[in-house]
Design an enzyme around this catalytic site. Sequence first.
Site, PDB file in Angstrom:
ATOM      1  N   TYR A 134       0.702  -1.067   0.068  1.00 32.69           N
ATOM      2  CA  TYR A 134      -0.129   0.013   0.058  1.00 32.69           C
ATOM      3  C   TYR A 134       0.931   1.210   0.048  1.00 32.69           C
ATOM      4  O   TYR A 134       0.386   2.125   0.265  1.00 32.69           O
ATOM      5  CB  TYR A 134      -0.653   0.089   1.030  1.00 32.69           C
ATOM      6  CG  TYR A 134      -2.122  -0.921   1.002  1.00 32.69           C
ATOM      7  CD1 TYR A 134      -2.024  -2.139   0.765  1.00 32.69           C
ATOM      8  CD2 TYR A 134      -3.378  -0.507   1.574  1.00 32.69           C
ATOM      9  CE1 TYR A 134      -3.137  -3.119   0.812  1.00 32.69           C
ATOM     10  CE2 TYR A 134      -4.666  -1.045   1.527  1.00 32.69           C
ATOM     11  CZ  TYR A 134      -4.395  -2.434   1.175  1.00 32.69           C
ATOM     12  OH  TYR A 134      -5.604  -3.266   1.040  1.00 32.69           O
ATOM     13  N   LYS A 184       5.186 -14.637   1.789  1.00 37.12           N
ATOM     14  CA  LYS A 184       5.140 -15.347   0.613  1.00 37.12           C
ATOM     15  C   LYS A 184       6.521 -15.205  -0.106  1.00 37.12           C
ATOM     16  O   LYS A 184       6.669 -14.520  -1.271  1.00 37.12           O
ATOM     17  CB  LYS A 184       4.095 -14.744  -0.287  1.00 37.12           C
ATOM     18  CG  LYS A 184       3.807 -15.233  -1.758  1.00 37.12           C
ATOM     19  CD  LYS A 184       2.981 -16.669  -1.758  1.00 37.12           C
ATOM     20  CE  LYS A 184       2.908 -17.347  -2.900  1.00 37.12           C
ATOM     21  NZ  LYS A 184       2.667 -18.775  -3.043  1.00 37.12           N
ATOM     22  N   ASP A 217      -0.929 -18.488   0.932  1.00 33.92           N
ATOM     23  CA  ASP A 217      -1.658 -19.539   0.388  1.00 33.92           C
ATOM     24  C   ASP A 217      -2.137 -20.562   1.438  1.00 33.92           C
ATOM     25  O   ASP A 217      -3.200 -20.812   1.804  1.00 33.92           O
ATOM     26  CB  ASP A 217      -1.376 -19.948  -1.007  1.00 33.92           C
ATOM     27  CG  ASP A 217       0.143 -20.463  -1.005  1.00 33.92           C
ATOM     28  OD1 ASP A 217       0.589 -19.987   0.143  1.00 33.92           O
ATOM     29  OD2 ASP A 217       0.579 -20.911  -2.012  1.00 33.92           O
ATOM     30  N   ASP A 245     -10.726 -10.345   6.063  1.00 33.96           N
ATOM     31  CA  ASP A 245     -12.112 -10.510   5.409  1.00 33.96           C
ATOM     32  C   ASP A 245     -12.561 -11.991   5.642  1.00 33.96           C
ATOM     33  O   ASP A 245     -13.584 -12.404   6.033  1.00 33.96           O
ATOM     34  CB  ASP A 245     -12.259 -10.102   3.948  1.00 33.96           C
ATOM     35  CG  ASP A 245     -12.792  -8.702   3.958  1.00 33.96           C
ATOM     36  OD1 ASP A 245     -12.511  -7.899   4.803  1.00 33.96           O
ATOM     37  OD2 ASP A 245     -13.390  -8.264   2.792  1.00 33.96           O
TER      38      ASP A 245
END
Length: 352
Positions: A134, A184, A217, A245
């Site tokens: 971001y 990741k 993942d 979320d």
Amino acid sequence: MLRKKIAVIAGDGIGPEVIAQGLRLLRAVPSLELCADEFPWGCEYYLRTGKMMPDDGIATLSGYDAIFLGAVGAPGVPDHISLWDLLLKIRKSFDQYINLRPVRLLRGAPCPLKNARREDIDMLFIRENSEGEYAGAGEHLFPGRPDEVVLQTGVFSRFGTERVIRYAFETARRLGKSLTSISKGNALNYSMVFWDEVFREIAREYPDVETHSLLVDAASMLMVLHPERFGVVVCSNLFGDILTDLGAAISGGMGLAAGANLNPEGRFPSMFEPIHGSAPDIAGRGIANPLATFWSVSQMLDSFGLFDDAAKVLAAIEDVLTDGRVRTPDLGGTGSTAEVGDAVLRAYTARL
Ligand code: NAD
Ligand code: IPM
Ligand code: MN
């Protein structure tokens, strides 16, 4: 009596509907003398003035003890403008580098996972909230041409990475919980390799904290199949956005999930909000679930040091969920936002 001055930005869509309920509750806290100034900033303001907030908006907000925000975003205004010029601008200008998002199955909250027990879903996400994916760094070259190129650069500074990971270790130590870092590094060969290195480095300073490191993942799979494996969780800005979320989905839905944007040093005001958006699909109908906003009120009270009231607000939410008679449609009920607000206010008052 504690005196606090807060800035209220109800924003767009269901924002004003849920914030109105949150304010009622804040005003009912006996030990809090609240001064709440409301600012009409958001997408309507933008359509009128060409700005999401006035030029001196940040300077104005800096005089407050906290910011209470509903939601930002409306169909008539491009999301990257409305969010960057208001919500993200506040998070960044006030260096709210910690985004604290509990993923906890409250008493009485519905859970879509088969066989999950309440104590299995009790995580605390610590999302990096100031940089990473971001950072807003990038380039759009040769628009409209066949050789058009777009770059969106993640920025992971040592300073920014260390401070969020250190905060997570301190939190895990204080709560006596494990700490899971989610990254990741197998694909993001610069940013996430660095993240993992910093996590390992800082872990050496906290030998008493049990640590785990997961790829994002696999982590999303495990959150659904083995939520009990997570205690405190630390991750980058984007991964934290997405996973919370998912966290909301396994712990009662978007209508229940709250988040605190903290400047831990208190140099700037912190901001408290439900993590859901403006929900244009249900806005204006008086059926938005205000429970997430109540939870963010509880987080705000915590930040004010009113721990007892914060706990009572959370318990009041649980009382209403357990009772089950008054619920908004997202939780399978027919109640309105205001009716749920009434019920929580009653339950809170009964606990005083
Ligand atoms: P959303 O969170 O607004 O809605 C997703 C779904 O969840 C919708 O079906 C909605 O009806 C439901 N929902 C959300 N909150 C609810 C509540 N309190 N009660 C009942 N149902 C609820 O996400 P979206 O649809 O992807 O985004 C809508 C707008 O909000 C976009 O402009 C987006 O950029 C913005 N947004 C803002 C914030 C924020 O201000 N913090 C967060 C997320 C999205
Ligand atoms: C959230 C939201 C914001 C984010 C958007 C609206 C910029 O999704 O608070 O989770 O991605 O941080
Ligand atoms: Mn989000």
